[in-house]
Design a protein around this motif. Structure first.
Motif, PDB file in Angstrom:
ATOM      1  N   ARG A 108    -121.869  66.240   1.133  1.00 16.21           N
ATOM      2  CA  ARG A 108    -120.981  67.402   1.202  1.00 16.21           C
ATOM      3  C   ARG A 108    -119.515  66.980   1.135  1.00 16.21           C
ATOM      4  N   GLY A 118    -123.840  72.186  -0.369  1.00 14.68           N
ATOM      5  CA  GLY A 118    -123.293  71.946   0.955  1.00 14.68           C
ATOM      6  C   GLY A 118    -123.824  72.930   1.964  1.00 14.68           C
ATOM      7  N   LEU A 131    -121.386  73.896  -3.740  1.00 14.28           N
ATOM      8  CA  LEU A 131    -120.661  73.703  -2.487  1.00 14.28           C
ATOM      9  C   LEU A 131    -120.315  75.048  -1.874  1.00 14.28           C
TER      10      LEU A 131
END
Length: 218
Positions: free
Chosen positions: A86, A39, A216
């Motif tokens: 994401r 992300g 992430l």
């Protein structure tokens, strides 16, 4: 009290679903098309991970993404695809992180060195690692699920090998790290790996076959 008991039974039941049911519950969404995604953060590939790669905010680099080296992939950087990826990543990460731990405080932060582990949900209260040989033994059950959570970074040491045996399927193996993911040189990874927060680094000669590594950072 009844509500708490019901919640526990429901959570445990998730682990008893067939692979098909568990995969449908998980719903990777657009992430299923990626081999490597973060992300926020860099993706560095010195290995042989040849699938699609992307980051919503960071750089993508390394010979593993170079088609002249015989690897073929599409890379995505800060576009509509990575925005959706994401979102999907956050949803999946939260889902896996909330699953009931069945093996609390039963394992040291270091995995491997020739050991074999049984199915279940493991929780490590800090950074962790895999070194040498690690076998995930499904006990003859093709629906066996392994979820291994680290409250810190995850490092897979150089030349380490994760082997799936007795029915264990890569689609049912999940690694969760609250930090960066690093696969060191010549390591072989199996399963899907999620990191929050952190970047992804694949060392020279590292291999991630038919699985996904995603990170992430929010």
């Amino acid at each position: 009290m009844k509500k708490n008991i019901l919640l526990t039974i429901t959570t445990i039941a998730i682990l008893l679903f067939s692979n098909k049911s568990f995969s449908q519950t998980l719903e990777l969404g657009i992430l299923s098309s990626f081999e490597t995604f973060t992300g926020v953060g860099a993706v560095t590939n010195g290995g042989t991970s040849a699938g699609d790669a992307g980051t919503n905010d960071g750089s993508i680099s390394g010979p593993g993404f170079d088609s002249s080296n015989g690897y073929c992939c599409t890379t995505y950087n800060a576009d509509s695809t990575t925005i959706q990826a994401r979102i999907d990543l956050l949803r999946v990460y939260m889902h896996l992180d909330d699953i009931f731990v069945t093996q609390p405080s039963t394992h040291a932060p270091a995995f491997g060195s020739g050991e074999t582990i049984a199915p279940g949900v493991y929780s490590i209260g800090g950074a962790g690692s895999v070194s040498g040989a690690l076998t995930l033994d499904g006990g003859g059950d093709t629906d066996a699920v392994f979820i291994i959570k680290f409250e810190g970074a995850l490092t897979v040491g150089a030349a380490s090998t994760i082997t799936l045996s007795n029915g264990t399927r890569a689609a049912n193996v999940f690694w969760i790290a609250q930090g960066a993911i690093t696969l060191e040189a010549s390591s072989v990874m199996k399963g899907t790996v999620f990191a929050h927060p952190g970047a992804v680094t694949l060392g020279a000669g590292s291999i991630n076959v038919d699985d996904t590594i995603v990170a992430l950072k929010v």
